[in-house]
Design a protein around this motif. Structure first.
Motif, PDB file in Angstrom:
ATOM      1  N   ARG A   1     -57.931  58.638 -21.412  1.00  0.00           N
ATOM      2  CA  ARG A   1     -56.771  58.182 -20.650  1.00  0.00           C
ATOM      3  C   ARG A   1     -56.367  59.229 -19.612  1.00  0.00           C
ATOM      4  O   ARG A   1     -56.516  60.426 -19.835  1.00  0.00           O
ATOM      5  N   GLU A   2     -55.850  58.738 -18.481  1.00  0.00           N
ATOM      6  CA  GLU A   2     -55.410  59.634 -17.418  1.00  0.00           C
ATOM      7  C   GLU A   2     -54.145  60.377 -17.845  1.00  0.00           C
ATOM      8  O   GLU A   2     -53.233  59.792 -18.428  1.00  0.00           O
ATOM      9  N   VAL A   3     -54.108  61.669 -17.544  1.00  0.00           N
ATOM     10  CA  VAL A   3     -52.946  62.506 -17.845  1.00  0.00           C
ATOM     11  C   VAL A   3     -52.282  62.894 -16.528  1.00  0.00           C
ATOM     12  O   VAL A   3     -52.937  63.416 -15.621  1.00  0.00           O
ATOM     13  N   ASP A   4     -50.996  62.615 -16.433  1.00  0.00           N
ATOM     14  CA  ASP A   4     -50.228  62.899 -15.220  1.00  0.00           C
ATOM     15  C   ASP A   4     -49.056  63.799 -15.597  1.00  0.00           C
ATOM     16  O   ASP A   4     -48.242  63.443 -16.459  1.00  0.00           O
ATOM     17  N   ILE A   5     -48.982  64.969 -14.982  1.00  0.00           N
ATOM     18  CA  ILE A   5     -47.892  65.916 -15.242  1.00  0.00           C
ATOM     19  C   ILE A   5     -47.010  65.960 -14.002  1.00  0.00           C
ATOM     20  O   ILE A   5     -47.462  66.350 -12.922  1.00  0.00           O
ATOM     21  N   THR A   6     -45.768  65.540 -14.148  1.00  0.00           N
ATOM     22  CA  THR A   6     -44.831  65.503 -13.030  1.00  0.00           C
ATOM     23  C   THR A   6     -43.676  66.453 -13.303  1.00  0.00           C
ATOM     24  O   THR A   6     -43.015  66.355 -14.344  1.00  0.00           O
ATOM     25  N   VAL A   7     -43.457  67.380 -12.387  1.00  0.00           N
ATOM     26  CA  VAL A   7     -42.319  68.295 -12.488  1.00  0.00           C
ATOM     27  C   VAL A   7     -41.162  67.658 -11.736  1.00  0.00           C
ATOM     28  O   VAL A   7     -41.164  67.587 -10.505  1.00  0.00           O
TER      29      VAL A   7
ATOM     30  N   MET B   1     -39.995  68.665 -16.978  1.00  0.00           N
ATOM     31  CA  MET B   1     -41.362  68.195 -16.789  1.00  0.00           C
ATOM     32  C   MET B   1     -41.621  66.967 -17.652  1.00  0.00           C
ATOM     33  O   MET B   1     -41.196  66.899 -18.809  1.00  0.00           O
ATOM     34  N   ASN B   2     -42.318  65.990 -17.079  1.00  0.00           N
ATOM     35  CA  ASN B   2     -42.723  64.790 -17.802  1.00  0.00           C
ATOM     36  C   ASN B   2     -44.244  64.737 -17.864  1.00  0.00           C
ATOM     37  O   ASN B   2     -44.922  64.917 -16.851  1.00  0.00           O
ATOM     38  N   VAL B   3     -44.780  64.506 -19.061  1.00  0.00           N
ATOM     39  CA  VAL B   3     -46.224  64.404 -19.260  1.00  0.00           C
ATOM     40  C   VAL B   3     -46.550  62.969 -19.659  1.00  0.00           C
ATOM     41  O   VAL B   3     -46.089  62.489 -20.697  1.00  0.00           O
ATOM     42  N   ALA B   4     -47.311  62.282 -18.817  1.00  0.00           N
ATOM     43  CA  ALA B   4     -47.697  60.901 -19.088  1.00  0.00           C
ATOM     44  C   ALA B   4     -49.159  60.865 -19.508  1.00  0.00           C
ATOM     45  O   ALA B   4     -50.026  61.416 -18.828  1.00  0.00           O
ATOM     46  N   VAL B   5     -49.424  60.215 -20.643  1.00  0.00           N
ATOM     47  CA  VAL B   5     -50.789  59.997 -21.117  1.00  0.00           C
ATOM     48  C   VAL B   5     -51.025  58.500 -21.094  1.00  0.00           C
ATOM     49  O   VAL B   5     -50.488  57.757 -21.918  1.00  0.00           O
ATOM     50  N   GLY B   6     -51.800  58.044 -20.116  1.00  0.00           N
ATOM     51  CA  GLY B   6     -51.944  56.608 -19.923  1.00  0.00           C
ATOM     52  C   GLY B   6     -50.622  56.009 -19.470  1.00  0.00           C
ATOM     53  O   GLY B   6     -50.004  56.475 -18.509  1.00  0.00           O
ATOM     54  N   ASP B   7     -50.157  54.984 -20.172  1.00  0.00           N
ATOM     55  CA  ASP B   7     -48.879  54.340 -19.849  1.00  0.00           C
ATOM     56  C   ASP B   7     -47.705  54.950 -20.605  1.00  0.00           C
ATOM     57  O   ASP B   7     -46.562  54.527 -20.423  1.00  0.00           O
ATOM     58  N   ASP B   8     -47.962  55.913 -21.453  1.00  0.00           N
ATOM     59  CA  ASP B   8     -46.910  56.529 -22.264  1.00  0.00           C
ATOM     60  C   ASP B   8     -46.290  57.696 -21.502  1.00  0.00           C
ATOM     61  O   ASP B   8     -46.930  58.728 -21.296  1.00  0.00           O
ATOM     62  N   ARG B   9     -45.036  57.533 -21.073  1.00  0.00           N
ATOM     63  CA  ARG B   9     -44.334  58.592 -20.350  1.00  0.00           C
ATOM     64  C   ARG B   9     -43.187  59.155 -21.188  1.00  0.00           C
ATOM     65  O   ARG B   9     -42.186  59.639 -20.657  1.00  0.00           O
ATOM     66  N   SER B  10     -43.306  59.099 -22.502  1.00  0.00           N
ATOM     67  CA  SER B  10     -42.198  59.503 -23.367  1.00  0.00           C
ATOM     68  C   SER B  10     -42.109  61.011 -23.561  1.00  0.00           C
ATOM     69  O   SER B  10     -41.103  61.512 -24.069  1.00  0.00           O
ATOM     70  N   ALA B  11     -43.162  61.753 -23.188  1.00  0.00           N
ATOM     71  CA  ALA B  11     -43.172  63.196 -23.438  1.00  0.00           C
ATOM     72  C   ALA B  11     -42.467  63.936 -22.310  1.00  0.00           C
ATOM     73  O   ALA B  11     -42.942  63.956 -21.175  1.00  0.00           O
ATOM     74  N   ASN B  12     -41.318  64.513 -22.615  1.00  0.00           N
ATOM     75  CA  ASN B  12     -40.557  65.292 -21.645  1.00  0.00           C
ATOM     76  C   ASN B  12     -40.293  66.676 -22.215  1.00  0.00           C
ATOM     77  O   ASN B  12     -40.009  66.824 -23.409  1.00  0.00           O
TER      78      ASN B  12
END
Length: 358
Positions: free
Chosen positions: A85-91, A185-196
């Protein structure tokens, strides 16, 4: 008295000027010569000092664009999880501002560095810092000072003569050189963006920190020495939702001190890229002494003096060791008191990135 006319003046001046210009090519001609590390190590300049006054940095507080979306985005992408799954890290928010910012909501300026003790970029003689016959590139924060002239590194109302930090806390007379800094910072793994993840440091000081870089001839790699001193009266970590409406328990570390040493003159840290393009960071193992170099009783008497001195310096030098001090550690309403880890010596470390898509 007869004054000279303008034409007479030019007739006298122009020949002299042309004669002087004709000499310039002969006197200005020079050839650039290549210098080796030994010759560069003898060059000692003043370097560059940096002081940033009235400094405010805050990412994520810009007004939305015409579509109502965040105007500027700090994002790290192109990473995949082990299951593909794609991992997207957004600050979402990153700030360095004056102390008393209330977790980055009240943006006031701060000074970074002082004219008497600035940030520095310099090429130093390696012989002066134990790195023989090398020119060393150094990036350094303000240096530590004598206790009679410095300030307590943690005290928010510290007075001169209370510690060894050059950076001053803010008062009514000056805004000081200690910054509030933090990141949401928010870490999204696939469609899951719950990790902050949210990090906040209050009135932080990094005096005495530096990065030194030089070339290693035998390994043909870049070698270095990294020292991070981080002092904060309060470091907070939590996992709030993106809008801040729902937060888990706060992890609060009061009077937090980190003194991290990675690499040293006897055991540098090496930077490299392998054949597949992955980054490699390594602290190599110190070679064991040969048979008979150290006496059976471990004493200098009966040992090879140079070998014994080498290992004694390596194991006893406090600059080679890392320390963590926490004055008070709490999670939510539970308090765990103080904690400390002292004298950590990294004898071997290898960190290598890996492309999971390969």
């Amino acid at each position: 008295m007869v004054s000279p006319s303008k034409s007479t003046f030019l007739k006298v001046l122009l020949p002299s000027l042309m004669f002087g210009l004709s000499l310039l090519p002969a006197t200005a001609t020079a050839e650039l010569e290549k210098l080796n590390d030994g010759e560069l190590s003898e060059i000692d300049g003043a370097g560059i000092g940096l002081v940033l006054e009235n400094f405010i940095f805050s990412h994520g507080t810009d007004a939305p664009d015409v579509n109502g979306e965040q105007a500027r985005i700090f994002r790290i992408a192109g990473i995949q999880s082990t299951d593909g799954r794609e991992v997207d890290i957004t600050v979402n928010h990153l700030y360095i501002v004056g102390s008393g910012s209330d977790y980055g909501t009240n943006l006031t300026p701060v000074n970074l560095g002082r004219l008497l003790n600035p940030w520095r970029i310099d090429v130093v003689d390696g012989n002066d810092i134990g790195i023989t016959n090398k020119a060393v590139l150094e990036f350094a924060a303000p240096a530590m000072v004598d206790a009679a002239q410095g300030y307590d590194c943690l005290g928010g109302s510290a007075a001169v003569g209370s510690g060894t930090c050059s950076s001053r806390p803010a008062t009514q007379d000056w805004q000081g050189e200690r910054a509030d800094m933090g990141m949401q910072m928010n870490v999204a793994v696939g469609d899951d963006r719950s990790a902050n993840l949210n990090l906040h440091a209050r009135s932080a000081v990094i005096d005495g920190s530096y990065l030194r870089l030089w070339g290693d001839d035998e390994r043909r790699q870049m070698a270095g020495e990294f020292r991070l001193n981080f002092y904060s009266p309060e470091l907070t970590i939590n996992a709030c939702s993106q809008d801040g409406s729902n937060c888990g328990s706060n992890i609060v570390m009061s009077d937090f001190v980190l003194q991290l040493a990675l690499g040293n003159r006897l055991q540098p840290i090496y930077f490299d890229v392998d054949g597949s393009g992955n980054f490699l960071l390594e602290i190599d193992t110190i070679d064991a002494p040969g048979t008979g170099q150290i006496a059976a009783n471990g004493q200098r008497a009966g040992s090879d003096a140079a070998t014994w001195d080498f290992y004694n310096d390596y194991y006893s030098n406090p600059e080679f060791r890392s320390n963590v001090h926490i004055g008070d550690f709490s999670v939510g309403e539970k308090n765990f008191g103080s904690a400390r880890v002292e004298g950590m010596l990294i004898q071997h470390l290898q960190i290598q990135t890996k492309d999971l898509a390969q």
